[in-house]
Design an enzyme around this catalytic site. Structure first.
Site, PDB file in Angstrom:
ATOM      1  N   ARG A   1      28.745  50.756  39.563  1.00  0.00           N
ATOM      2  CA  ARG A   1      30.058  50.550  38.942  1.00  0.00           C
ATOM      3  C   ARG A   1      31.077  51.639  39.318  1.00  0.00           C
ATOM      4  O   ARG A   1      32.067  51.830  38.632  1.00  0.00           O
ATOM      5  CB  ARG A   1      29.939  50.437  37.414  1.00  0.00           C
ATOM      6  CG  ARG A   1      29.150  49.213  36.967  1.00  0.00           C
ATOM      7  CD  ARG A   1      29.281  48.995  35.464  1.00  0.00           C
ATOM      8  NE  ARG A   1      28.618  47.768  35.059  1.00  0.00           N
ATOM      9  CZ  ARG A   1      27.359  47.702  34.634  1.00  0.00           C
ATOM     10  NH1 ARG A   1      26.635  48.805  34.572  1.00  0.00           N
ATOM     11  NH2 ARG A   1      26.839  46.560  34.272  1.00  0.00           N
TER      12      ARG A   1
ATOM     13  N   LYS B   1      52.844  57.595  53.720  1.00  0.00           N
ATOM     14  CA  LYS B   1      51.868  56.804  52.976  1.00  0.00           C
ATOM     15  C   LYS B   1      51.549  57.466  51.637  1.00  0.00           C
ATOM     16  O   LYS B   1      51.476  56.780  50.594  1.00  0.00           O
ATOM     17  CB  LYS B   1      50.589  56.651  53.807  1.00  0.00           C
ATOM     18  CG  LYS B   1      49.525  55.729  53.200  1.00  0.00           C
ATOM     19  CD  LYS B   1      49.902  54.278  53.317  1.00  0.00           C
ATOM     20  CE  LYS B   1      48.858  53.346  52.689  1.00  0.00           C
ATOM     21  NZ  LYS B   1      47.664  53.143  53.534  1.00  0.00           N
TER      22      LYS B   1
ATOM     23  N   GLU C   1      51.119  50.918  63.893  1.00  0.00           N
ATOM     24  CA  GLU C   1      51.261  51.328  62.491  1.00  0.00           C
ATOM     25  C   GLU C   1      52.202  52.527  62.364  1.00  0.00           C
ATOM     26  O   GLU C   1      52.920  52.658  61.372  1.00  0.00           O
ATOM     27  CB  GLU C   1      49.894  51.657  61.883  1.00  0.00           C
ATOM     28  CG  GLU C   1      48.999  50.449  61.634  1.00  0.00           C
ATOM     29  CD  GLU C   1      49.358  49.693  60.357  1.00  0.00           C
ATOM     30  OE1 GLU C   1      50.341  50.055  59.673  1.00  0.00           O
ATOM     31  OE2 GLU C   1      48.634  48.727  60.045  1.00  0.00           O
TER      32      GLU C   1
ATOM     33  N   LYS D   1      42.967  51.590  48.909  1.00  0.00           N
ATOM     34  CA  LYS D   1      42.689  50.166  49.088  1.00  0.00           C
ATOM     35  C   LYS D   1      41.352  50.011  49.794  1.00  0.00           C
ATOM     36  O   LYS D   1      41.134  50.579  50.865  1.00  0.00           O
ATOM     37  CB  LYS D   1      43.773  49.495  49.936  1.00  0.00           C
ATOM     38  CG  LYS D   1      45.006  49.059  49.181  1.00  0.00           C
ATOM     39  CD  LYS D   1      45.896  48.242  50.112  1.00  0.00           C
ATOM     40  CE  LYS D   1      47.101  47.678  49.401  1.00  0.00           C
ATOM     41  NZ  LYS D   1      47.933  46.860  50.322  1.00  0.00           N
TER      42      LYS D   1
ATOM     43  N   HIS E   1      48.042  39.230  59.719  1.00  0.00           N
ATOM     44  CA  HIS E   1      46.779  38.808  59.111  1.00  0.00           C
ATOM     45  C   HIS E   1      46.480  37.345  59.426  1.00  0.00           C
ATOM     46  O   HIS E   1      45.321  36.977  59.649  1.00  0.00           O
ATOM     47  CB  HIS E   1      46.827  39.004  57.598  1.00  0.00           C
ATOM     48  CG  HIS E   1      46.634  40.422  57.169  1.00  0.00           C
ATOM     49  ND1 HIS E   1      46.806  40.833  55.863  1.00  0.00           N
ATOM     50  CD2 HIS E   1      46.289  41.535  57.852  1.00  0.00           C
ATOM     51  CE1 HIS E   1      46.564  42.130  55.770  1.00  0.00           C
ATOM     52  NE2 HIS E   1      46.263  42.583  56.968  1.00  0.00           N
TER      53      HIS E   1
ATOM     54  N   ASN F   1      53.500  46.561  54.000  1.00  0.00           N
ATOM     55  CA  ASN F   1      52.996  45.314  54.571  1.00  0.00           C
ATOM     56  C   ASN F   1      53.911  44.755  55.657  1.00  0.00           C
ATOM     57  O   ASN F   1      53.698  43.628  56.114  1.00  0.00           O
ATOM     58  CB  ASN F   1      52.813  44.265  53.471  1.00  0.00           C
ATOM     59  CG  ASN F   1      51.714  44.651  52.488  1.00  0.00           C
ATOM     60  OD1 ASN F   1      50.676  45.164  52.883  1.00  0.00           O
ATOM     61  ND2 ASN F   1      51.955  44.433  51.210  1.00  0.00           N
TER      62      ASN F   1
ATOM     63  N   GLU G   1      50.526  48.555  44.214  1.00  0.00           N
ATOM     64  CA  GLU G   1      51.363  47.626  44.980  1.00  0.00           C
ATOM     65  C   GLU G   1      52.106  46.643  44.072  1.00  0.00           C
ATOM     66  O   GLU G   1      52.113  45.433  44.291  1.00  0.00           O
ATOM     67  CB  GLU G   1      50.520  46.851  46.010  1.00  0.00           C
ATOM     68  CG  GLU G   1      51.350  46.273  47.150  1.00  0.00           C
ATOM     69  CD  GLU G   1      50.510  45.668  48.251  1.00  0.00           C
ATOM     70  OE1 GLU G   1      50.625  44.453  48.479  1.00  0.00           O
ATOM     71  OE2 GLU G   1      49.738  46.407  48.880  1.00  0.00           O
TER      72      GLU G   1
ATOM     73  N   HIS H   1      52.428  42.651  58.403  1.00  0.00           N
ATOM     74  CA  HIS H   1      51.048  42.291  58.078  1.00  0.00           C
ATOM     75  C   HIS H   1      50.873  40.828  57.698  1.00  0.00           C
ATOM     76  O   HIS H   1      49.789  40.274  57.882  1.00  0.00           O
ATOM     77  CB  HIS H   1      50.528  43.184  56.951  1.00  0.00           C
ATOM     78  CG  HIS H   1      50.198  44.573  57.407  1.00  0.00           C
ATOM     79  ND1 HIS H   1      51.133  45.408  57.976  1.00  0.00           N
ATOM     80  CD2 HIS H   1      49.028  45.273  57.395  1.00  0.00           C
ATOM     81  CE1 HIS H   1      50.553  46.564  58.286  1.00  0.00           C
ATOM     82  NE2 HIS H   1      49.290  46.510  57.940  1.00  0.00           N
TER      83      HIS H   1
ATOM     84  N   HIS I   1      43.268  44.963  64.836  1.00  0.00           N
ATOM     85  CA  HIS I   1      44.177  44.852  63.688  1.00  0.00           C
ATOM     86  C   HIS I   1      45.575  45.366  64.029  1.00  0.00           C
ATOM     87  O   HIS I   1      46.583  44.713  63.710  1.00  0.00           O
ATOM     88  CB  HIS I   1      43.617  45.625  62.494  1.00  0.00           C
ATOM     89  CG  HIS I   1      44.538  45.676  61.315  1.00  0.00           C
ATOM     90  ND1 HIS I   1      44.931  44.550  60.616  1.00  0.00           N
ATOM     91  CD2 HIS I   1      45.175  46.724  60.722  1.00  0.00           C
ATOM     92  CE1 HIS I   1      45.761  44.896  59.647  1.00  0.00           C
ATOM     93  NE2 HIS I   1      45.922  46.209  59.696  1.00  0.00           N
TER      94      HIS I   1
ATOM     95  N   ARG J   1      55.210  49.869  47.189  1.00  0.00           N
ATOM     96  CA  ARG J   1      54.117  49.882  48.161  1.00  0.00           C
ATOM     97  C   ARG J   1      54.090  48.627  49.030  1.00  0.00           C
ATOM     98  O   ARG J   1      53.505  48.624  50.124  1.00  0.00           O
ATOM     99  CB  ARG J   1      52.775  50.068  47.441  1.00  0.00           C
ATOM    100  CG  ARG J   1      51.611  50.316  48.394  1.00  0.00           C
ATOM    101  CD  ARG J   1      50.365  50.790  47.680  1.00  0.00           C
ATOM    102  NE  ARG J   1      49.273  50.980  48.621  1.00  0.00           N
ATOM    103  CZ  ARG J   1      48.093  51.515  48.310  1.00  0.00           C
ATOM    104  NH1 ARG J   1      47.861  51.935  47.076  1.00  0.00           N
ATOM    105  NH2 ARG J   1      47.150  51.653  49.219  1.00  0.00           N
TER     106      ARG J   1
END
Length: 357
Positions: A117, A223, A181, A139, A248, A241, A233, A244, A261, A237
């Site tokens: 956990r 960042k 990036e 993330k 994606h 993206n 986000e 992206h 990527h 934030r």
């Protein structure tokens, strides 16, 4: 070299950018901890494993082998590594070190987030893309057949340790992929960084230490500031993206086997730039500048496997879509963006079509 702080409601940690920091790994471990589990691929370990092993000298640690590849960024890999941790005596006092590129940082962080956990993780990124993006911000996640990072958790690390020296062994294609990036950070938040990428391409491509350190440090700073302002986000934030959403979709459509990527993000930024202009948010001059800089760090793999008709349905499956509405990050200048939901489908189709052409 610098260290940048991330401060959230429940955590505070630093992203340290320092040559040779891998050999100081023990300095970043908590005073009381159990077994240390290092997630790494064989190729990264062969190159840089001795430095990490030196940094863990005297500690009780084990390596968890991840085979690598976007296609293996799945729950089955997480389960396999978790089973291995149990076999080796891992418990709630254990700690994960995610040592590798963006996939390893995402998957290693996810393993730490759900094992017992939740146990601590230290991120050590070894690719340019992971150094400037994936390792910072908490993330974590894994892919589903339907899309990238559709399962995951926010799990902030104890520390992020970035050593620019490891980039010397990075294959050129991987290095180029990370540069997209960096360009993204310039477009969304830092015109001087964008101008560096625009005006100093020979230095950047030669991996001159001064250029590399500036790229990495500025990207990590941006960042960290964005994550501090918006950990989960919910607002600011989202600007990270940029590129992206379409990127994606391209990765998923080609089953994560055709594009790196960063390459998909680069093409996605071209699509987002076209869309920004078509939507009246970005001038023709700035649009041309952004697209020219992105293309200057190519080449890209062929877009022949893609079509507008195949990509459009994938956009609504992106994890950033809300109740079927796609939220696009649009550029409004060099260093500024806005998030716009529900753009007309014909504009999106045109932007993707121009990119694929």
């Amino acid at each position: 070299m610098p260290a940048f702080a991330v401060t959230t409601t429940a955590h505070r940690y630093e992203a340290t950018v320092e040559r040779g920091v891998l050999r100081r790994l023990r300095d970043f471990l908590p005073a009381r901890h159990g077994k240390v589990f290092v997630v790494a691929t064989d190729d990264v370990w062969a190159l840089h494993g001795p430095a990490v092993a030196s940094g863990l000298d005297g500690k009780d640690w084990h390596r968890l082998v991840f085979p690598g590849g976007e296609e293996r960024k799945r729950l089955s890999s997480v389960e396999s590594m978790a089973d291995r941790m149990v076999e080796l005596g891992g418990d709630r006092s254990s700690l994960v070190v995610a040592f590798g590129g963006g996939i390893v940082n995402d998957l290693g962080g996810f393993l730490a987030a759900i094992y017992m956990r939740g146990i601590p993780v230290i991120q050590i990124p070894t690719t340019l893309l992971s150094q400037v993006d994936a390792a910072v911000g908490g993330k974590t996640g894994a892919n589903l057949v339907g899309g990238k990072n559709l399962i995951g958790s926010f799990h902030q690390p104890l520390a992020v340790l970035t050593d620019p020296d490891v980039l010397a062994t990075l294959p050129e294609r991987e290095y180029r992929a990370g540069l997209f990036e960096v360009i993204k950070h310039g477009v969304i938040a830092c015109e001087p960084l964008f101008r560096l990428m625009q005006n100093e391409q020979p230095r950047v491509m030669a991996r001159e230490p001064g250029a590399v350190e500036q790229m990495v440090a500025e990207s990590v700073r941006i960042k960290c500031e964005v994550v501090t302002a918006d950990e989960k986000e919910m607002g600011l934030r989202k600007i990270l993206n940029f590129g992206h959403t379409v990127g994606h979709a391209m990765e998923a459509e080609t089953k994560y086997a055709h594009f790196l990527h960063g390459e998909a993000v680069g093409l996605g930024m071209i699509a987002a730039t076209h869309l920004s202009r078509l939507a009246g948010r970005l001038s023709e001059d700035h649009s041309s500048e952004i697209i020219d800089v992105v293309n200057a760090y190519g080449p890209f793999p062929s877009t022949a496997p893609l079509s507008v008709d195949n990509l459009m349905p994938r956009l609504v499956k992106d994890k950033k879509a809300i109740q079927g509405t796609v939220h696009f990050v649009l550029a409004t200048g060099i260093g500024s963006t806005e998030v716009v939901p529900g753009l007309p489908a014909d504009l999106v189709r045109e932007a993707i079509g121009l990119t694929l052409a």
